[in-house]
Write an enzyme that holds these catalytic residues in place. Structure first.
Site, PDB file in Angstrom:
ATOM      1  CB  SER A 136      -0.880  -0.035   1.260  1.00 51.88           C
ATOM      2  OG  SER A 136      -1.619   1.156   1.369  1.00 51.88           O
ATOM      3  CE  LYS A 162      -4.719   0.157   0.495  1.00 52.39           C
ATOM      4  NZ  LYS A 162      -5.452  -0.623   1.514  1.00 52.39           N
ATOM      5  CE  LYS A 164      -3.937   4.002   2.108  1.00 54.82           C
ATOM      6  NZ  LYS A 164      -5.152   3.492   2.735  1.00 54.82           N
ATOM      7  CG  ASP A 189      -7.730   2.610   0.486  1.00 52.79           C
ATOM      8  OD1 ASP A 189      -8.886   3.093   0.552  1.00 52.79           O
ATOM      9  OD2 ASP A 189      -7.157   2.088   1.459  1.00 52.79           O
ATOM     10  CD  GLU A 214      -8.880  -0.578   0.718  1.00 54.39           C
ATOM     11  OE1 GLU A 214      -7.947  -0.916  -0.045  1.00 54.39           O
ATOM     12  OE2 GLU A 214      -8.773  -0.565   1.944  1.00 54.39           O
ATOM     13  CG  ASP A 239     -10.631  -0.439   4.952  1.00 60.90           C
ATOM     14  OD1 ASP A 239     -10.962  -0.817   6.072  1.00 60.90           O
ATOM     15  OD2 ASP A 239      -9.505   0.074   4.746  1.00 60.90           O
ATOM     16  CE  LYS A 263      -7.439  -1.955   6.681  1.00 60.53           C
ATOM     17  NZ  LYS A 263      -7.480  -0.481   6.631  1.00 60.53           N
ATOM     18  N   GLY A 291      -4.155  -3.965   6.008  1.00 62.14           N
ATOM     19  CA  GLY A 291      -3.126  -3.678   7.008  1.00 62.14           C
ATOM     20  C   GLY A 291      -3.403  -2.364   7.710  1.00 62.14           C
TER      21      GLY A 291
HETATM   22  O1  OSB Z   1      -7.215   2.150   4.460  1.00 61.83           O
HETATM   23  O2  OSB Z   1      -6.133   0.356   4.271  1.00 61.83           O
HETATM   24  C1  OSB Z   1      -6.249   1.470   4.765  1.00 61.83           C
HETATM   25  C2  OSB Z   1      -3.178   2.306   6.879  1.00 61.83           C
HETATM   26  C3  OSB Z   1      -3.757   2.918   7.965  1.00 61.83           C
HETATM   27  C4  OSB Z   1      -5.133   3.089   7.974  1.00 61.83           C
HETATM   28  C5  OSB Z   1      -5.900   2.633   6.905  1.00 61.83           C
HETATM   29  C6  OSB Z   1      -5.319   2.006   5.830  1.00 61.83           C
HETATM   30  C7  OSB Z   1      -3.923   1.865   5.810  1.00 61.83           C
HETATM   31  C8  OSB Z   1      -3.186   1.268   4.696  1.00 61.83           C
HETATM   32  C9  OSB Z   1      -1.826   0.717   4.996  1.00 61.83           C
HETATM   33  O3  OSB Z   1      -3.570   1.252   3.558  1.00 61.83           O
HETATM   34  C10 OSB Z   1      -1.776  -0.750   4.898  1.00 61.83           C
HETATM   35  C11 OSB Z   1      -0.515  -1.286   5.483  1.00 61.83           C
HETATM   36  O4  OSB Z   1       0.481  -1.355   4.762  1.00 61.83           O
HETATM   37  O5  OSB Z   1      -0.478  -1.652   6.672  1.00 61.83           O
HETATM   38 MG    MG Z   2      -8.415   1.094   3.128  1.00 72.82          MG
END
Ligand code: OSB
Ligand code: MG
Length: 374
Positions: A136, A162, A164, A189, A214, A239, A263, A291
């Site tokens: 991510s 992924k 952001k 995401d 996402e 999510d 999660k 994650g």
């Molecule tokens: O939306 O998936 C998410 C991290 C913190 C809060 C929300 C998210 C995330 C990540 C990081 O996308 C995922 C990771 O590498 O742990």
């Molecule tokens: Mg997410």
């Protein structure tokens, strides 16, 4: 076997790089680790994945402490537990606070597996010996930096990238990544950064052959997502909106999403995670494990969970070195050509390194416990 003591430790760990999402930037992670110790001095471990501020969810590092100390640990003390599945049940009258619940529930699962001398993956019914992992990537200041990052992780073998996104950093960013990497498994995401007024922008992503987008819309919505899904081809993955098996069933029933990100913290633990997994498997709904910028303990729980066969898409659980100069577990989580091997030692399968914990420790609290875990 009785749990004789529960130890709550607060750590402060600086990430290698700041991580930016549509809701903010994180550099220092404050983490509660919970250790449940039985009469034979076997320890089970759990990690609170809450953020410093209530941006991703309403929980924070300190609300998880309050819940554990003042509500959840006392509730556990009320009566014996015969199986970790009963922990979720014990907490059922307590509204919300799923991350806090998962912190202690997952520690009890680890302890249970160690008492049975099996891996946590086995205790959960996981069959895979290795899992596919993705990465991510946070929002970057410029696209060239992002492309360099993508290139690095693709070269390392990560199976899915992924990215952001947020308004103004979306279509062009994703287009440039797709142009440069026409064949990779790619997704975006949004962490709830859009509304139905943005359908035109989101529909432009349809040309980019994304695996999914996402959580484009509100964190607590499934209605607008259904409306959006009817207007775009790219599968929506939820999510933030999914806190339970019930949420997952409703979201799927009304076509709010085609894919689910699970999660463990967000759904209140491993027992609820297994139920969501079973539902997705039975109904052919693609599922993957998200994650939360975990250190090793949380990472290990994600890895064990992902060993279940219904996790059909690569997850977010990258190598420890992705975020940490050093992790608090031995060995650290490593990724080889996009795969993590499921550890074969009992419980979470990684040893928590007490010297490293001491190094990052801010506070430690001990609770005497009379919980029977038989
Ligand atoms: O939306 O998936 C998410 C991290 C913190 C809060 C929300 C998210 C995330 C990540 C990081 O996308 C995922 C990771 O590498 O742990
Ligand atoms: Mg997410």
């Amino acid at each position: 076997m009785n749990i004789k003591e529960i130890i709550l430790r607060k750590l402060k760990m600086r990430m290698k790089h700041p991580f930016t999402t549509s809701f903010g930037t994180l550099l220092d992670r404050y983490i509660y680790l919970i250790e449940v110790v039985d009469e034979n001095n076997i320890s089970g471990w759990g990690e609170s994945v809450a953020g410093n501020y209530p941006l991703y969810s309403e929980e924070t590092v300190e609300t998880t402490r309050h819940m554990l100390e003042d509500v959840l640990i006392p509730l556990l003390n009320e009566a014996p537990i015969y199986h970790p599945d009963e922990v979720n049940e014990r907490f059922k009258n307590i509204r919300g606070n799923n991350i806090a619940k998962a912190t202690i529930e997952s520690a009890i699962w680890d302890l249970y597996a160690k008492q049975q001398n099996i891996t946590l993956a086995e205790a959960l019914g996981g069959e895979r010996k290795q899992i596919e992992v993705g990465i991510s990537l946070g929002i970057q200041d410029n696209i060239d930096e992002l492309l360099a990052l993508v290139n690095g992780f693709v070269t390392e073998g990560y199976k899915r990238i992924k990215i952001k996104i947020k308004p103004g950093k979306d279509v062009e960013v994703m287009q440039r990544v797709r142009d440069q990497f026409p064949d990779i498994q790619l997704m975006a995401d949004a962490n709830s950064a859009y509304t139905l007024n943005d359908v035109e922008t989101l529909a432009k992503l349809d040309n980019l052959n994304l695996m999914m987008i996402e959580q484009p819309l509100a964190h607590d919505d499934i209605i607008d997502h259904a409306e959006l899904q009817a207007q775009i081809k790219t599968p929506i993955c939820l999510d933030e909106s999914i806190h339970s098996l019930e949420d997952a069933k409703k979201a799927i029933r009304i076509n709010s999403c085609k894919i689910i990100n699970l999660k463990i913290g967000r759904v209140g633990g491993l027992t609820e995670s297994k139920k969501i997994h079973d539902f997705c498997l039975e109904n052919n709904i693609p599922l993957w494990c998200g994650g939360m910028l975990e250190v090793g303990v949380g990472r290990a729980h994600n890895i064990a969970m992902t060993s279940l066969t219904g996790f059909t898409l690569p997850g977010d659980t990258a190598a420890s070195s992705r975020y940490w100069e050093e992790d608090i577990i031995d060995p650290e989580v490593t990724v080889n050509n996009g795969y993590i091997n499921i550890p074969d030692r009992p419980g979470i399968g990684y040893e928590v390194n007490r010297e490293k914990i001491a190094k990052y420790l801010l506070e430690e609290k001990r609770f005497n416990c009379r919980v029977q875990l038989i």
